[in-house]
Design a protein around this motif. Structure first.
Motif, PDB file in Angstrom:
ATOM      1  N   ASP A  10     -21.217   3.231   6.354  1.00 38.29           N
ATOM      2  CA  ASP A  10     -21.827   1.901   6.393  1.00 38.29           C
ATOM      3  C   ASP A  10     -22.748   1.671   5.210  1.00 38.29           C
ATOM      4  OD1 ASP A  10     -20.491   1.234   8.699  1.00 38.29           O
ATOM      5  OD2 ASP A  10     -22.162   1.670  10.047  1.00 38.29           O
ATOM      6  N   GLU A  11     -23.505   2.702   4.829  1.00 39.08           N
ATOM      7  CA  GLU A  11     -24.419   2.568   3.695  1.00 39.08           C
ATOM      8  C   GLU A  11     -23.639   2.415   2.392  1.00 39.08           C
ATOM      9  OE1 GLU A  11     -27.981   2.331   1.511  1.00 39.08           O
ATOM     10  OE2 GLU A  11     -27.549   2.087   3.647  1.00 39.08           O
ATOM     11  N   ILE A  12     -22.545   3.142   2.256  1.00 42.86           N
ATOM     12  CA  ILE A  12     -21.702   3.000   1.066  1.00 42.86           C
ATOM     13  C   ILE A  12     -21.164   1.569   0.962  1.00 42.86           C
ATOM     14  CG2 ILE A  12     -19.496   3.685   0.034  1.00 42.86           C
ATOM     15  CD1 ILE A  12     -20.052   6.525   1.072  1.00 42.86           C
ATOM     16  N   ILE A  13     -20.664   1.063   2.072  1.00 40.20           N
ATOM     17  CA  ILE A  13     -20.111  -0.297   2.081  1.00 40.20           C
ATOM     18  C   ILE A  13     -21.189  -1.322   1.722  1.00 40.20           C
ATOM     19  CG2 ILE A  13     -19.168  -2.092   3.596  1.00 40.20           C
ATOM     20  CD1 ILE A  13     -17.675   0.202   5.061  1.00 40.20           C
ATOM     21  N   GLN A  14     -22.382  -1.157   2.278  1.00 45.15           N
ATOM     22  CA  GLN A  14     -23.468  -2.092   1.988  1.00 45.15           C
ATOM     23  C   GLN A  14     -23.854  -2.047   0.511  1.00 45.15           C
ATOM     24  OE1 GLN A  14     -26.666  -1.212   4.703  1.00 45.15           O
ATOM     25  NE2 GLN A  14     -25.465  -1.746   6.513  1.00 45.15           N
ATOM     26  N   ARG A  15     -23.915  -0.837  -0.043  1.00 45.90           N
ATOM     27  CA  ARG A  15     -24.310  -0.709  -1.446  1.00 45.90           C
ATOM     28  C   ARG A  15     -23.247  -1.295  -2.376  1.00 45.90           C
ATOM     29  NH1 ARG A  15     -27.824   4.582  -3.084  1.00 45.90           N
ATOM     30  NH2 ARG A  15     -29.134   4.723  -1.236  1.00 45.90           N
TER      31      ARG A  15
ATOM     32  N   GLY B 277     -13.354  -8.057   6.385  1.00 42.32           N
ATOM     33  CA  GLY B 277     -13.223  -6.664   6.784  1.00 42.32           C
ATOM     34  C   GLY B 277     -14.044  -6.292   7.993  1.00 42.32           C
ATOM     35  N   ASP B 278     -15.172  -6.986   8.212  1.00 40.08           N
ATOM     36  CA  ASP B 278     -16.005  -6.692   9.375  1.00 40.08           C
ATOM     37  C   ASP B 278     -15.558  -7.451  10.617  1.00 40.08           C
ATOM     38  OD1 ASP B 278     -16.808  -8.783   7.675  1.00 40.08           O
ATOM     39  OD2 ASP B 278     -18.803  -8.875   8.521  1.00 40.08           O
ATOM     40  N   HIS B 279     -14.406  -8.128  10.541  1.00 36.84           N
ATOM     41  CA  HIS B 279     -13.868  -8.837  11.701  1.00 36.84           C
ATOM     42  C   HIS B 279     -12.728  -8.071  12.376  1.00 36.84           C
ATOM     43  CE1 HIS B 279     -15.226 -12.858   9.673  1.00 36.84           C
ATOM     44  NE2 HIS B 279     -16.230 -12.196  10.228  1.00 36.84           N
ATOM     45  N   VAL B 280     -12.267  -6.997  11.744  1.00 38.76           N
ATOM     46  CA  VAL B 280     -11.105  -6.279  12.269  1.00 38.76           C
ATOM     47  C   VAL B 280     -11.416  -4.796  12.428  1.00 38.76           C
ATOM     48  CG1 VAL B 280      -9.426  -7.913  11.328  1.00 38.76           C
ATOM     49  CG2 VAL B 280     -10.156  -5.966   9.939  1.00 38.76           C
ATOM     50  N   ALA B 281     -10.668  -4.156  13.312  1.00 40.03           N
ATOM     51  CA  ALA B 281     -10.828  -2.712  13.530  1.00 40.03           C
ATOM     52  C   ALA B 281      -9.997  -1.902  12.550  1.00 40.03           C
ATOM     53  CB  ALA B 281     -10.438  -2.361  14.965  1.00 40.03           C
ATOM     54  N   LYS B 282      -8.858  -2.473  12.114  1.00 41.40           N
ATOM     55  CA  LYS B 282      -7.935  -1.745  11.245  1.00 41.40           C
ATOM     56  C   LYS B 282      -7.761  -2.511   9.934  1.00 41.40           C
ATOM     57  CE  LYS B 282      -5.309   0.048  15.196  1.00 41.40           C
ATOM     58  NZ  LYS B 282      -3.983   0.060  15.860  1.00 41.40           N
ATOM     59  N   PRO B 283      -8.058  -1.860   8.801  1.00 42.17           N
ATOM     60  CA  PRO B 283      -7.916  -2.537   7.508  1.00 42.17           C
ATOM     61  C   PRO B 283      -6.458  -2.620   7.065  1.00 42.17           C
ATOM     62  CG  PRO B 283      -8.588  -0.264   7.158  1.00 42.17           C
ATOM     63  CD  PRO B 283      -8.590  -0.483   8.654  1.00 42.17           C
ATOM     64  N   LYS B 284      -6.202  -3.429   6.053  1.00 43.12           N
ATOM     65  CA  LYS B 284      -4.887  -3.419   5.419  1.00 43.12           C
ATOM     66  C   LYS B 284      -4.589  -1.990   4.953  1.00 43.12           C
ATOM     67  CE  LYS B 284      -5.789  -8.058   3.551  1.00 43.12           C
ATOM     68  NZ  LYS B 284      -6.002  -8.856   2.316  1.00 43.12           N
ATOM     69  N   PRO B 285      -3.385  -1.488   5.103  1.00 45.75           N
ATOM     70  CA  PRO B 285      -2.104  -2.172   5.307  1.00 45.75           C
ATOM     71  C   PRO B 285      -1.749  -2.512   6.761  1.00 45.75           C
ATOM     72  CG  PRO B 285      -1.717   0.153   5.004  1.00 45.75           C
ATOM     73  CD  PRO B 285      -3.193  -0.059   4.780  1.00 45.75           C
ATOM     74  N   ASP B 286      -2.663  -2.302   7.699  1.00 47.27           N
ATOM     75  CA  ASP B 286      -2.396  -2.757   9.059  1.00 47.27           C
ATOM     76  C   ASP B 286      -2.370  -4.296   9.069  1.00 47.27           C
ATOM     77  OD1 ASP B 286      -2.565  -1.540  12.069  1.00 47.27           O
ATOM     78  OD2 ASP B 286      -3.376  -3.569  11.971  1.00 47.27           O
ATOM     79  N   PRO B 287      -1.480  -4.899   9.849  1.00 41.81           N
ATOM     80  CA  PRO B 287      -1.355  -6.363   9.849  1.00 41.81           C
ATOM     81  C   PRO B 287      -2.397  -7.096  10.686  1.00 41.81           C
ATOM     82  CG  PRO B 287       0.263  -5.425  11.332  1.00 41.81           C
ATOM     83  CD  PRO B 287      -0.409  -4.260  10.643  1.00 41.81           C
ATOM     84  N   GLU B 288      -3.362  -6.374  11.298  1.00 39.53           N
ATOM     85  CA  GLU B 288      -4.293  -6.999  12.236  1.00 39.53           C
ATOM     86  C   GLU B 288      -4.969  -8.242  11.657  1.00 39.53           C
ATOM     87  OE1 GLU B 288      -8.459  -6.067  14.672  1.00 39.53           O
ATOM     88  OE2 GLU B 288      -7.523  -4.488  13.472  1.00 39.53           O
TER      89      GLU B 288
ATOM     90  N   SER C  42     -13.714   0.783   4.547  1.00 40.04           N
ATOM     91  CA  SER C  42     -13.937   2.021   5.275  1.00 40.04           C
ATOM     92  C   SER C  42     -13.133   3.158   4.656  1.00 40.04           C
ATOM     93  CB  SER C  42     -13.572   1.856   6.747  1.00 40.04           C
ATOM     94  OG  SER C  42     -12.217   1.462   6.899  1.00 40.04           O
ATOM     95  N   VAL C  43     -11.918   2.851   4.204  1.00 40.04           N
ATOM     96  CA  VAL C  43     -11.094   3.854   3.520  1.00 40.04           C
ATOM     97  C   VAL C  43     -11.740   4.227   2.187  1.00 40.04           C
ATOM     98  CG1 VAL C  43      -8.839   4.314   2.483  1.00 40.04           C
ATOM     99  CG2 VAL C  43      -8.990   3.043   4.631  1.00 40.04           C
ATOM    100  N   SER C  44     -12.179   3.224   1.441  1.00 41.58           N
ATOM    101  CA  SER C  44     -12.830   3.472   0.155  1.00 41.58           C
ATOM    102  C   SER C  44     -14.088   4.317   0.322  1.00 41.58           C
ATOM    103  CB  SER C  44     -13.184   2.139  -0.520  1.00 41.58           C
ATOM    104  OG  SER C  44     -12.017   1.401  -0.822  1.00 41.58           O
ATOM    105  N   ALA C  45     -14.844   4.049   1.381  1.00 38.72           N
ATOM    106  CA  ALA C  45     -16.066   4.824   1.625  1.00 38.72           C
ATOM    107  C   ALA C  45     -15.745   6.302   1.802  1.00 38.72           C
ATOM    108  CB  ALA C  45     -16.794   4.292   2.858  1.00 38.72           C
ATOM    109  N   GLY C  46     -14.673   6.609   2.526  1.00 43.29           N
ATOM    110  CA  GLY C  46     -14.276   8.000   2.717  1.00 43.29           C
ATOM    111  C   GLY C  46     -13.903   8.667   1.408  1.00 43.29           C
ATOM    112  N   ILE C  47     -13.217   7.934   0.525  1.00 41.42           N
ATOM    113  CA  ILE C  47     -12.846   8.485  -0.779  1.00 41.42           C
ATOM    114  C   ILE C  47     -14.094   8.758  -1.614  1.00 41.42           C
ATOM    115  CG2 ILE C  47     -11.642   7.983  -2.944  1.00 41.42           C
ATOM    116  CD1 ILE C  47      -9.633   6.344  -1.260  1.00 41.42           C
ATOM    117  N   LEU C  48     -15.051   7.845  -1.557  1.00 42.80           N
ATOM    118  CA  LEU C  48     -16.290   8.030  -2.315  1.00 42.80           C
ATOM    119  C   LEU C  48     -17.106   9.196  -1.770  1.00 42.80           C
ATOM    120  CD1 LEU C  48     -17.181   4.283  -2.818  1.00 42.80           C
ATOM    121  CD2 LEU C  48     -16.598   5.899  -4.617  1.00 42.80           C
ATOM    122  N   GLN C  49     -17.093   9.379  -0.469  1.00 39.75           N
ATOM    123  CA  GLN C  49     -17.754  10.560   0.099  1.00 39.75           C
ATOM    124  C   GLN C  49     -17.118  11.835  -0.437  1.00 39.75           C
ATOM    125  OE1 GLN C  49     -17.234   9.503   4.228  1.00 39.75           O
ATOM    126  NE2 GLN C  49     -19.387   8.911   4.474  1.00 39.75           N
TER     127      GLN C  49
END
Length: 229
Positions: free
Chosen positions: A69-74, A137-148, A53-60
């Motif tokens: 979601d489309e970026i992640i899928q591609r 990544g689709d199992h958590v709400a917060k990506p790394k570096p969050d410890p979730e 999700s963070v990477s998608a924002g950078i690519l946008q």
């Protein structure tokens, strides 16, 4: 299993078990290029260890006019294509260490910010039952570096996170693992990991064994006992 042995070992995937970072960089470059932009190797390095999700924002921000979601899928779809066509580039020593842990009955979990289909594809290609579960990544709400993700893996395995050892290769990854309370071992690959008291650095997994993991685990546990009031 003894008190000198971790209750579980938690594994990052990209860059730790498999050298998929060049595939991700190729997928990113192709996607940005399809919108008329330019994506450099240095841009790709900045993405290592990020949640998708963070990477998608950078690519946008780089001009990709798609929703996240489309970026992640591609990206995920393209990396999976490359895994099929180019093969799985295993990191030195990773499969061998996983095999030993499996033979010794040490539970392992895969803790990755890649999506479930790709994580499952890699797990299926290992060739033996290496993991008890996958936290993707689709199992958590917060990506790394969050410890979730690490906390979720320990909970699902039914073990205390403090009795887990985690392997990571990136700055966000070691931050997530250490913040969770797991004994953390950094194995840098594309990006240098600075020395830090919150984790142990290994230059490679090649030649490493359960005994080496146990040594780090015992030392970290003793250090924790010293600082605990």
């Amino acid at each position: 299993m003894t008190t000198d042995t971790p209750a579980a070992v938690l594994w990052d995937m990209d860059g730790t078990i498999v050298d998929t970072e060049p595939y991700w960089m190729q997928a990113e470059s192709e996607l940005v290029g399809s919108f008329g932009g330019v994506w450099t190797h240095e841009d790709g390095l900045k993405m290592v260890g990020n949640g998708l999700s963070v990477s998608a924002g950078i690519l946008q921000g780089a001009g990709v006019r798609l929703d996240a979601d489309e970026i992640i899928q591609r990206l995920t779809g393209r990396v999976q294509e490359l895994l099929k066509s180019e093969g799985v580039p295993w990191r030195p020593g990773a499969r061998e260490l996983l095999a030993e842990l499996s033979m010794q009955g040490i539970p392992c979990a895969l803790v990755t910010m890649s999506m479930s289909p790709m994580a499952e594809q890699i797990v299926d290609l290992i060739g033996f039952p290496a993991f008890r579960l996958i936290v993707a990544g689709d199992h958590v709400a917060k990506p790394k570096p969050d410890p979730e993700a690490y906390l979720l893996a320990a909970t699902q395995l039914g073990v205390p996170i403090e009795r887990c050892v985690a392997f990571e290769d990136s700055v966000p990854g070691v931050a997530a693992a250490a913040a969770s309370g797991a004994v953390t071992i950094g194995v840098p690959h594309i990006i240098e990991l600075p020395a830090h008291s919150s984790y142990t650095l290994w230059p490679s997994l090649a030649g490493r064994t359960l005994s080496d993991i146990a040594t780090v685990f015992v030392e970290a546990s003793r250090n924790q006992e010293v600082v605990t009031p």
